[in-house]
Design a protein around this motif. Structure first.
Motif, PDB file in Angstrom:
ATOM      1  N   LYS A   1      25.954  42.846  27.434  1.00  0.00           N
ATOM      2  CA  LYS A   1      27.225  42.952  28.164  1.00  0.00           C
ATOM      3  C   LYS A   1      27.002  43.474  29.593  1.00  0.00           C
ATOM      4  CE  LYS A   1      31.449  43.633  29.337  1.00  0.00           C
ATOM      5  NZ  LYS A   1      32.712  43.067  29.111  1.00  0.00           N
TER       6      LYS A   1
ATOM      7  N   GLU B   1      32.921  41.986  24.632  1.00  0.00           N
ATOM      8  CA  GLU B   1      33.799  40.883  25.060  1.00  0.00           C
ATOM      9  C   GLU B   1      33.298  40.321  26.387  1.00  0.00           C
ATOM     10  OE1 GLU B   1      35.808  41.313  27.907  1.00  0.00           O
ATOM     11  OE2 GLU B   1      35.546  43.456  28.238  1.00  0.00           O
ATOM     12  N   PHE B   2      33.582  39.031  26.584  1.00  0.00           N
ATOM     13  CA  PHE B   2      33.246  38.386  27.861  1.00  0.00           C
ATOM     14  C   PHE B   2      34.490  37.672  28.388  1.00  0.00           C
ATOM     15  CE2 PHE B   2      29.463  38.730  25.242  1.00  0.00           C
ATOM     16  CZ  PHE B   2      28.590  39.388  26.092  1.00  0.00           C
TER      17      PHE B   2
ATOM     18  N   ASN C   1      27.581  41.351  33.257  1.00  0.00           N
ATOM     19  CA  ASN C   1      28.496  41.718  34.350  1.00  0.00           C
ATOM     20  C   ASN C   1      27.744  42.146  35.612  1.00  0.00           C
ATOM     21  OD1 ASN C   1      30.807  40.946  33.154  1.00  0.00           O
ATOM     22  ND2 ASN C   1      31.641  42.981  32.784  1.00  0.00           N
TER      23      ASN C   1
ATOM     24  N   ARG D   1      39.046  35.255  51.849  1.00  0.00           N
ATOM     25  CA  ARG D   1      38.591  34.604  50.607  1.00  0.00           C
ATOM     26  C   ARG D   1      38.258  33.135  50.823  1.00  0.00           C
ATOM     27  NH1 ARG D   1      36.941  38.217  46.713  1.00  0.00           N
ATOM     28  NH2 ARG D   1      38.356  39.955  46.653  1.00  0.00           N
TER      29      ARG D   1
ATOM     30  N   ILE E   1      27.521  37.838  43.424  1.00  0.00           N
ATOM     31  CA  ILE E   1      28.566  37.983  44.458  1.00  0.00           C
ATOM     32  C   ILE E   1      28.011  38.736  45.674  1.00  0.00           C
ATOM     33  CG2 ILE E   1      30.855  38.909  44.985  1.00  0.00           C
ATOM     34  CD1 ILE E   1      31.484  38.574  41.929  1.00  0.00           C
TER      35      ILE E   1
ATOM     36  N   CYS F   1      36.216  45.771  35.411  1.00  0.00           N
ATOM     37  CA  CYS F   1      34.926  45.652  34.713  1.00  0.00           C
ATOM     38  C   CYS F   1      33.699  45.660  35.618  1.00  0.00           C
ATOM     39  CB  CYS F   1      34.930  44.399  33.851  1.00  0.00           C
ATOM     40  SG  CYS F   1      36.066  44.565  32.474  1.00  0.00           S
TER      41      CYS F   1
ATOM     42  N   PHE G   1      33.732  42.183  44.932  1.00  0.00           N
ATOM     43  CA  PHE G   1      34.248  42.163  43.561  1.00  0.00           C
ATOM     44  C   PHE G   1      35.026  43.434  43.244  1.00  0.00           C
ATOM     45  CE2 PHE G   1      29.763  43.524  43.397  1.00  0.00           C
ATOM     46  CZ  PHE G   1      29.869  44.772  42.796  1.00  0.00           C
ATOM     47  N   GLY G   2      36.099  43.242  42.465  1.00  0.00           N
ATOM     48  CA  GLY G   2      36.899  44.379  42.006  1.00  0.00           C
ATOM     49  C   GLY G   2      37.215  44.196  40.546  1.00  0.00           C
TER      50      GLY G   2
ATOM     51  N   GLU H   1      39.996  38.054  32.877  1.00  0.00           N
ATOM     52  CA  GLU H   1      41.445  38.134  32.984  1.00  0.00           C
ATOM     53  C   GLU H   1      41.944  36.842  33.638  1.00  0.00           C
ATOM     54  OE1 GLU H   1      42.952  41.770  34.704  1.00  0.00           O
ATOM     55  OE2 GLU H   1      41.529  42.913  33.508  1.00  0.00           O
TER      56      GLU H   1
ATOM     57  N   PHE I   1      43.306  41.936  42.005  1.00  0.00           N
ATOM     58  CA  PHE I   1      41.855  41.869  42.276  1.00  0.00           C
ATOM     59  C   PHE I   1      41.317  40.453  42.256  1.00  0.00           C
ATOM     60  CE2 PHE I   1      39.363  41.122  38.357  1.00  0.00           C
ATOM     61  CZ  PHE I   1      40.364  41.157  37.401  1.00  0.00           C
TER      62      PHE I   1
ATOM     63  N   PHE J   1      30.332  32.052  40.884  1.00  0.00           N
ATOM     64  CA  PHE J   1      30.155  33.414  41.398  1.00  0.00           C
ATOM     65  C   PHE J   1      29.338  33.488  42.685  1.00  0.00           C
ATOM     66  CE2 PHE J   1      32.249  36.574  38.710  1.00  0.00           C
ATOM     67  CZ  PHE J   1      32.874  35.676  37.850  1.00  0.00           C
ATOM     68  N   LEU J   2      29.456  32.439  43.497  1.00  0.00           N
ATOM     69  CA  LEU J   2      28.818  32.469  44.818  1.00  0.00           C
ATOM     70  C   LEU J   2      29.872  32.474  45.926  1.00  0.00           C
ATOM     71  CD1 LEU J   2      25.725  30.104  44.454  1.00  0.00           C
ATOM     72  CD2 LEU J   2      25.738  32.590  44.607  1.00  0.00           C
ATOM     73  N   ASN J   3      31.136  32.780  45.579  1.00  0.00           N
ATOM     74  CA  ASN J   3      32.158  32.849  46.624  1.00  0.00           C
ATOM     75  C   ASN J   3      32.050  34.185  47.343  1.00  0.00           C
ATOM     76  OD1 ASN J   3      33.189  30.345  46.038  1.00  0.00           O
ATOM     77  ND2 ASN J   3      34.700  31.142  44.589  1.00  0.00           N
TER      78      ASN J   3
ATOM     79  N   LEU K   1      26.561  38.986  37.357  1.00  0.00           N
ATOM     80  CA  LEU K   1      27.660  38.348  38.098  1.00  0.00           C
ATOM     81  C   LEU K   1      27.912  39.108  39.407  1.00  0.00           C
ATOM     82  CD1 LEU K   1      30.137  37.613  35.144  1.00  0.00           C
ATOM     83  CD2 LEU K   1      28.717  35.957  36.387  1.00  0.00           C
TER      84      LEU K   1
HETATM   85  C1  UDX Z   1      34.722  40.142  34.182  1.00  0.00           C
HETATM   86  C2  UDX Z   1      33.725  39.189  33.520  1.00  0.00           C
HETATM   87  O1  UDX Z   1      33.639  37.989  34.296  1.00  0.00           O
HETATM   88  C3  UDX Z   1      34.142  38.887  32.086  1.00  0.00           C
HETATM   89  O2  UDX Z   1      33.149  38.087  31.458  1.00  0.00           O
HETATM   90  C4  UDX Z   1      34.383  40.177  31.267  1.00  0.00           C
HETATM   91  O3  UDX Z   1      33.166  40.810  30.931  1.00  0.00           O
HETATM   92  C5  UDX Z   1      35.304  41.119  32.034  1.00  0.00           C
HETATM   93  O4  UDX Z   1      34.842  41.311  33.391  1.00  0.00           O
HETATM   94  P1  UDX Z   1      37.145  39.937  35.258  1.00  0.00           P
HETATM   95  O5  UDX Z   1      37.047  41.393  35.556  1.00  0.00           O
HETATM   96  O6  UDX Z   1      38.398  39.402  34.633  1.00  0.00           O
HETATM   97  O7  UDX Z   1      35.964  39.466  34.283  1.00  0.00           O
HETATM   98  O8  UDX Z   1      36.938  39.169  36.644  1.00  0.00           O
HETATM   99  P2  UDX Z   1      35.901  38.138  37.268  1.00  0.00           P
HETATM  100  O9  UDX Z   1      36.448  36.775  37.152  1.00  0.00           O
HETATM  101  O10 UDX Z   1      34.531  38.386  36.760  1.00  0.00           O
HETATM  102  O11 UDX Z   1      35.974  38.573  38.812  1.00  0.00           O
HETATM  103  C6  UDX Z   1      35.612  39.882  39.209  1.00  0.00           C
HETATM  104  C7  UDX Z   1      35.710  40.056  40.697  1.00  0.00           C
HETATM  105  O12 UDX Z   1      34.722  39.272  41.363  1.00  0.00           O
HETATM  106  C8  UDX Z   1      37.056  39.644  41.310  1.00  0.00           C
HETATM  107  O13 UDX Z   1      37.463  40.645  42.222  1.00  0.00           O
HETATM  108  C9  UDX Z   1      36.748  38.354  42.030  1.00  0.00           C
HETATM  109  O14 UDX Z   1      37.570  38.133  43.158  1.00  0.00           O
HETATM  110  C10 UDX Z   1      35.309  38.589  42.441  1.00  0.00           C
HETATM  111  N1  UDX Z   1      34.554  37.329  42.675  1.00  0.00           N
HETATM  112  C11 UDX Z   1      34.354  36.460  41.641  1.00  0.00           C
HETATM  113  C12 UDX Z   1      34.020  37.061  43.939  1.00  0.00           C
HETATM  114  O15 UDX Z   1      34.180  37.860  44.875  1.00  0.00           O
HETATM  115  N2  UDX Z   1      33.291  35.912  44.103  1.00  0.00           N
HETATM  116  C13 UDX Z   1      33.080  35.016  43.103  1.00  0.00           C
HETATM  117  O16 UDX Z   1      32.400  34.005  43.348  1.00  0.00           O
HETATM  118  C14 UDX Z   1      33.634  35.309  41.825  1.00  0.00           C
END
Ligand code: UDX
Ligand code: UDX
Length: 426
Positions: A204, A151-152, A208, A405, A215, A260, A256-257, A155, A319, A249-251, A211
């Motif tokens: 998968k 899955e991708f 992840n 943030r 970050i 996943c 990240f938390g 949440e 998160f 995903f450049l914030n 991503l």
């Molecule tokens: C992730 C994957 O994106 C999704 O495809 C699936 O495999 C499940 O895992 P999710 O865990 O819902 O999804 O969250 P995601 O939107 O990926 O964010 C993960 C963490 O990264 C969050 O804590 C978020 O705050 C952080 N984040 C995200 C950053 O710190 N900077 C960013 O630019 C984007």
């Protein structure tokens, strides 16, 4: 098609609901009696945008059923989709006991052909082992196919993601299940990616961990920007306009938390280590993430040198926004650090509360800042951007905001008289 989805968690329930909405007859089973009871009464036990409504529609129209009769439903369904959790162990490897127990149940309940689809995230090589496990238990090769279908789903936008996928990945051992697999989802503009069982598992993990890498890269750049007194937002904009890089995903921020990214990073590191592959990049990605909270506490100490005895308000517990999920939330890790440093912590989150020692939870964001020495924004909920800053200031003891943030307008709060600390901001 009749499908049994095993596991009614974030992934299983969303997938089961979408499959029913696509027109399949879905039996969603779970060993958690209370969860199934709640679902039968039409109540989703967690928040996922749009899920409650779509679940009710499909439950009422008779395409989506809930049951704790795992064995019977597995026996009666030609397609079984496994979506049980695969939590991390202490050493970072995945705990596969839930998935093993489901496969054992399948092994003793195969009467005719069964298509077994693994949706849960499992380390490379797992589906091949599950295939062997079924053979070892005496299940004839002709009676089943096993498919890895990761899955991708993010949440907060999980339903949208499943209805508008950019790819649908199927790892198979042969071409036999492909015809059925193509009837499972609504493809839309997505491309199918057919690969081996292990290939799908690695797609998968690669997604992840990539991503997570973006970050941590962003967070390291923000640290460098801080040192050179450059605004990281400008750098991210400059980077993101290049289509080879893109802005997603450049914030930068607290790191990240969630359930996943951290788990998958650890599991891939562990799997690689077992094959004697060094993972220097993944190690660095994790090391950067693990020190993000220290970076922001150090920032806070530049204006509040002694944290002991100070009252700090933290806005945002989940998160990320648009979820009620607290699993591996950087906000919670931050609060625990503040407590260790002797702070009194007030919290406010638009969706959840979390009982923690020495922490007071508030239902009102303005009440939560009363007499506080500093306000830390840990999750970028929209309502923080839109709040009444003069009201906040009038209630706080000192006027310090740490926007971990980068989600509020610094000009507005500076004009209000706050000391504003952001991410990678001079
Ligand atoms: C992730 C994957 O994106 C999704 O495809 C699936 O495999 C499940 O895992 P999710 O865990 O819902 O999804 O969250 P995601 O939107 O990926 O964010 C993960 C963490 O990264 C969050 O804590 C978020 O705050 C952080 N984040 C995200 C950053 O710190 N900077 C960013 O630019 C984007
Ligand atoms: C999912 C995936 O399956 C996991 O591998 C992925 O990496 C993240 O997303 P998630 O949906 O978040 O996990 O898990 P959770 O919300 O904990 O739901 C799992 C459900 O499976 C629970 O309701 C649990 O009761 C159920 N379960 C567990 C079973 O029905 N049978 C079992 O044997 C074990």
């Amino acid at each position: 098609m009749r499908i049994c989805v095993v596991g009614a968690g974030y992934v299983g329930l969303t997938t089961a609901t979408a499959l029913a909405d696509f027109g399949h007859e879905v039996q969603c089973v779970d060993i958690d009696q209370a969860k199934i009871e709640s679902l039968r009464q039409g109540k989703v036990p967690f928040y996922e945008q749009g899920l409650q409504e779509l679940m009710n529609i499909n439950h009422q129209n008779g395409r989506l059923h809930f049951s704790i009769q795992v064995e019977e439903n597995i026996r009666d369904s030609p397609i079984v989709l496994i979506a049980v959790d695969t939590p991390p162990k202490e050493d970072g490897s995945s705990n596969l006991s839930n998935i093993h127990s489901v496969v054992e149940t399948i092994a003793s309940n195969i009467k005719g052909y069964k298509l077994i689809i693994t949706k849960s995230t499992v380390p490379p090589g797992t589906n091949a082992l599950l295939y062997q496990m079924l053979l070892d238990k005496g299940v004839e090769e002709d009676l089943f196919d096993i498919v890895s279908n990761p899955e991708f789903l993010r949440e907060g936008t999980a339903l949208w993601d499943i209805k508008h996928p950019n790819k649908i990945v199927f790892g198979t051992r042969s071409e036999r299940p492909i015809k059925i697999l193509k009837k499972l989802y609504q493809k839309g503009k997505a491309s199918y990616i057919f690969t081996s069982l292990t290939g799908a598992e690695l797609i998968k993990y690669a997604s992840n961990t990539f991503l997570a890498t973006k970050i941590s890269f962003a967070n390291e750049m923000a640290r460098i920007c801080d040192a050179f007194e450059v605004n990281y937002i400008d750098v991210a904009k400059g980077l993101g306009t290049d289509p080879r890089i893109n802005r997603h995903f450049l914030n930068a921020g607290l790191g990240f938390g969630g359930s996943c990214l951290p788990k998958d990073l650890c599991a891939l590191k562990d799997a690689a280590m077992r094959q004697n592959v060094e993972t220097k990049l993944l190690d660095a990605v994790m090391a950067i993430n693990d020190t993000q909270i220290d970076i922001y506490l150090k920032k806070l100490r530049t204006v509040l040198p002694n944290l002991e005895g100070k009252q700090i308000t933290v806005w945002g517990l989940t998160f990320k926004p648009h979820t009620d999920d607290l699993r591996t939330s950087p906000a919670i890790a931050l609060i625990k650090q503040l407590i260790r440093k002797g702070c009194y912590v007030h919290t406010y989150d638009p969706m959840v509360q979390q009982e923690l020692a020495n922490v007071s939870n508030f239902n009102d964001q303005y009440e939560s800042v009363k007499n506080s020495d500093a306000l830390i924004i840990a999750t970028e909920w929209e309502q923080f951007h839109e709040c009444d800053w003069s009201e906040v200031k009038s209630r706080m003891k000192a006027s310090i905001i740490l926007d971990a943030r980068n989600c509020i307008d610094e000009k507005i709060v500076r004009n209000e008289g706050f000391i504003y600390l952001g991410v990678g901001k001079p």
